[in-house]
Design a protein around this motif. Structure first.
Motif, PDB file in Angstrom:
ATOM      1  N   SER A 159      -8.232  -4.609  -4.092  1.00  0.00           N
ATOM      2  CA  SER A 159      -8.363  -3.528  -5.222  1.00  0.00           C
ATOM      3  C   SER A 159      -9.470  -2.954  -5.100  1.00  0.00           C
ATOM      4  O   SER A 159      -9.739  -1.416  -5.220  1.00  0.00           O
ATOM      5  N   PHE A 160     -10.636  -3.380  -5.168  1.00  0.00           N
ATOM      6  CA  PHE A 160     -11.969  -2.922  -4.740  1.00  0.00           C
ATOM      7  C   PHE A 160     -11.855  -1.695  -3.539  1.00  0.00           C
ATOM      8  O   PHE A 160     -12.886  -1.000  -3.559  1.00  0.00           O
ATOM      9  N   LEU A 161     -11.042  -1.727  -2.804  1.00  0.00           N
ATOM     10  CA  LEU A 161     -11.017  -0.926  -1.400  1.00  0.00           C
ATOM     11  C   LEU A 161     -10.613   0.578  -1.591  1.00  0.00           C
ATOM     12  O   LEU A 161     -10.662   1.521  -1.258  1.00  0.00           O
ATOM     13  N   TRP A 162      -9.908   0.540  -3.176  1.00  0.00           N
ATOM     14  CA  TRP A 162      -9.092   1.789  -3.142  1.00  0.00           C
ATOM     15  C   TRP A 162      -9.612   2.398  -4.585  1.00  0.00           C
ATOM     16  O   TRP A 162      -9.815   2.007  -5.485  1.00  0.00           O
ATOM     17  N   SER A 163      -9.349   3.814  -4.525  1.00  0.00           N
ATOM     18  CA  SER A 163      -9.617   4.537  -5.857  1.00  0.00           C
ATOM     19  C   SER A 163      -8.291   4.806  -6.465  1.00  0.00           C
ATOM     20  O   SER A 163      -8.378   5.102  -7.584  1.00  0.00           O
ATOM     21  N   ASP A 164      -7.421   4.604  -5.764  1.00  0.00           N
ATOM     22  CA  ASP A 164      -5.730   4.968  -6.331  1.00  0.00           C
ATOM     23  C   ASP A 164      -5.492   3.923  -7.230  1.00  0.00           C
ATOM     24  O   ASP A 164      -5.330   2.770  -6.790  1.00  0.00           O
ATOM     25  N   ASP A 165      -5.250   4.018  -8.438  1.00  0.00           N
ATOM     26  CA  ASP A 165      -4.955   2.986  -9.342  1.00  0.00           C
ATOM     27  C   ASP A 165      -3.541   2.126  -8.976  1.00  0.00           C
ATOM     28  O   ASP A 165      -3.507   0.953  -9.159  1.00  0.00           O
ATOM     29  N   ASN A 166      -2.790   2.864  -8.165  1.00  0.00           N
ATOM     30  CA  ASN A 166      -1.427   2.166  -7.711  1.00  0.00           C
ATOM     31  C   ASN A 166      -1.784   0.861  -6.762  1.00  0.00           C
ATOM     32  O   ASN A 166      -1.122  -0.033  -6.986  1.00  0.00           O
ATOM     33  N   ASN A 167      -2.847   1.239  -5.986  1.00  0.00           N
ATOM     34  CA  ASN A 167      -3.253   0.055  -5.029  1.00  0.00           C
ATOM     35  C   ASN A 167      -4.265  -0.901  -5.667  1.00  0.00           C
ATOM     36  O   ASN A 167      -4.588  -1.851  -5.141  1.00  0.00           O
ATOM     37  N   LYS A 168      -4.405  -0.718  -7.047  1.00  0.00           N
ATOM     38  CA  LYS A 168      -5.082  -1.612  -7.584  1.00  0.00           C
ATOM     39  C   LYS A 168      -4.276  -2.633  -8.493  1.00  0.00           C
ATOM     40  O   LYS A 168      -4.709  -3.517  -9.267  1.00  0.00           O
ATOM     41  N   SER A 169      -2.863  -2.364  -8.273  1.00  0.00           N
ATOM     42  CA  SER A 169      -1.967  -3.254  -8.908  1.00  0.00           C
ATOM     43  C   SER A 169      -2.115  -4.457  -8.557  1.00  0.00           C
ATOM     44  O   SER A 169      -2.335  -5.086  -7.480  1.00  0.00           O
TER      45      SER A 169
ATOM     46  N   LEU B 206       8.079 -12.002  -6.149  1.00  0.00           N
ATOM     47  CA  LEU B 206       7.140 -11.301  -5.550  1.00  0.00           C
ATOM     48  C   LEU B 206       7.273 -10.042  -6.650  1.00  0.00           C
ATOM     49  O   LEU B 206       8.200  -9.056  -6.294  1.00  0.00           O
ATOM     50  N   LEU B 207       6.252  -9.894  -7.206  1.00  0.00           N
ATOM     51  CA  LEU B 207       6.177  -8.537  -8.140  1.00  0.00           C
ATOM     52  C   LEU B 207       5.276  -7.532  -7.554  1.00  0.00           C
ATOM     53  O   LEU B 207       4.025  -7.810  -8.104  1.00  0.00           O
ATOM     54  N   MET B 208       5.691  -6.457  -7.050  1.00  0.00           N
ATOM     55  CA  MET B 208       4.635  -5.643  -6.503  1.00  0.00           C
ATOM     56  C   MET B 208       3.993  -4.473  -7.240  1.00  0.00           C
ATOM     57  O   MET B 208       3.086  -4.011  -6.550  1.00  0.00           O
ATOM     58  N   GLY B 209       4.208  -4.452  -8.401  1.00  0.00           N
ATOM     59  CA  GLY B 209       3.637  -3.190  -9.224  1.00  0.00           C
ATOM     60  C   GLY B 209       3.846  -1.882  -8.700  1.00  0.00           C
ATOM     61  O   GLY B 209       5.082  -1.853  -8.017  1.00  0.00           O
ATOM     62  N   ASP B 210       2.757  -1.043  -8.286  1.00  0.00           N
ATOM     63  CA  ASP B 210       2.857   0.003  -7.826  1.00  0.00           C
ATOM     64  C   ASP B 210       2.202   0.022  -6.338  1.00  0.00           C
ATOM     65  O   ASP B 210       1.812   1.142  -5.585  1.00  0.00           O
ATOM     66  N   ALA B 211       1.902  -0.971  -5.688  1.00  0.00           N
ATOM     67  CA  ALA B 211       1.265  -1.292  -4.381  1.00  0.00           C
ATOM     68  C   ALA B 211       1.952  -0.499  -3.231  1.00  0.00           C
ATOM     69  O   ALA B 211       3.091  -0.563  -3.274  1.00  0.00           O
ATOM     70  N   SER B 212       0.979   0.099  -2.479  1.00  0.00           N
ATOM     71  CA  SER B 212       1.683   0.956  -1.420  1.00  0.00           C
ATOM     72  C   SER B 212       1.932   0.081   0.022  1.00  0.00           C
ATOM     73  O   SER B 212       1.476  -0.934  -0.190  1.00  0.00           O
ATOM     74  N   VAL B 213       2.359   0.786   0.854  1.00  0.00           N
ATOM     75  CA  VAL B 213       2.491   0.216   2.195  1.00  0.00           C
ATOM     76  C   VAL B 213       1.388  -0.360   2.663  1.00  0.00           C
ATOM     77  O   VAL B 213       1.192  -1.539   3.375  1.00  0.00           O
ATOM     78  N   GLU B 214       0.238   0.247   2.533  1.00  0.00           N
ATOM     79  CA  GLU B 214      -1.245  -0.437   2.945  1.00  0.00           C
ATOM     80  C   GLU B 214      -1.515  -1.813   2.294  1.00  0.00           C
ATOM     81  O   GLU B 214      -1.834  -2.490   3.140  1.00  0.00           O
ATOM     82  N   ILE B 215      -1.192  -2.074   1.113  1.00  0.00           N
ATOM     83  CA  ILE B 215      -1.363  -3.290   0.376  1.00  0.00           C
ATOM     84  C   ILE B 215      -0.133  -4.250   1.114  1.00  0.00           C
ATOM     85  O   ILE B 215      -0.457  -5.443   1.190  1.00  0.00           O
ATOM     86  N   GLU B 216       1.059  -3.820   1.031  1.00  0.00           N
ATOM     87  CA  GLU B 216       1.889  -4.593   1.859  1.00  0.00           C
ATOM     88  C   GLU B 216       1.470  -5.347   3.115  1.00  0.00           C
ATOM     89  O   GLU B 216       1.794  -6.169   3.571  1.00  0.00           O
ATOM     90  N   LYS B 217       1.083  -4.226   3.866  1.00  0.00           N
ATOM     91  CA  LYS B 217       0.728  -4.797   5.273  1.00  0.00           C
ATOM     92  C   LYS B 217      -0.476  -5.735   5.256  1.00  0.00           C
ATOM     93  O   LYS B 217      -0.550  -6.764   6.164  1.00  0.00           O
ATOM     94  N   ARG B 218      -1.504  -5.742   4.166  1.00  0.00           N
ATOM     95  CA  ARG B 218      -2.333  -6.520   4.017  1.00  0.00           C
ATOM     96  C   ARG B 218      -1.907  -7.955   3.547  1.00  0.00           C
ATOM     97  O   ARG B 218      -2.404  -8.956   4.213  1.00  0.00           O
ATOM     98  N   ILE B 219      -1.062  -7.904   2.730  1.00  0.00           N
ATOM     99  CA  ILE B 219      -0.309  -9.133   2.503  1.00  0.00           C
ATOM    100  C   ILE B 219       0.574  -9.837   3.406  1.00  0.00           C
ATOM    101  O   ILE B 219       0.302 -11.124   3.556  1.00  0.00           O
TER     102      ILE B 219
END
Length: 169
Positions: free
Chosen positions: A62-72, A85-98
């Protein structure tokens, strides 16, 4: 709140707030006003153990992003031998890191990210984890036209059973 009242829930032990978007935290004030809420968790953590229940937050980026969705918060829960697995509003970028960090994660139930928006739920994510069931939390006739047809096609391609709150409540 009507559901809780109908089922005579009077106390909430843990209230998880995935991030600060209103549609994810807007009812928290009413919940706290109407129920005894023992603990509000609106921050990132590694692991919380509640009896036999283990909850992990897989979004440590979450520290990498300014977008609240990617801070989910992205919550991984094992409950009664089922993996959620509960994804909140995380984007594809977070999915790929996971995927990179947890390539062999078991996922029985997936709460689809960002209400089925095309910014989440990429094919690589679904083909890696192959959830049995996908739950899309989305309002009926929403202005964003969620869920995306693309997300539905990906889920169907991998024969994931889909449940949608706009159709099923």
């Amino acid at each position: 709140i009507p559901f809780f009242k109908k089922h005579k829930v009077r106390q909430i032990d843990y209230l998880f707030i995935s991030h600060n978007d209103y549609d994810h935290c807007g009812a928290s004030e009413e919940l706290i006003k109407n129920y005894k809420v023992n603990q509000v968790i609106n921050y990132h953590f590694s692991k919380i153990e509640i009896g036999d229940l283990i909850i992990q937050d897989l979004n440590q980026y979450s520290f990498l992003w300014s977008d609240d969705n990617n801070k989910s918060q992205v919550l991984y829960v094992n409950f009664k031998n089922k993996d959620f697995l509960l994804m909140g509003d995380a984007s594809v970028e977070i999915e790929k890191r996971i995927i990179d960090d947890y390539p062999s994660l078991n996922v029985d139930y997936l709460k689809v990210g960002h209400h089925g928006s095309s910014t989440s739920t990429c094919e690589e994510f679904i083909s890696t984890y192959l959830p049995k069931v996908a739950i899309i939390s989305v309002g009926k006739n929403n202005i964003y036209h969620h869920p995306s047809d693309k997300v539905i096609r990906i889920l169907n391609k991998y024969q994931v059973k889909i449940y949608r709150t706009d159709e099923m409540g």
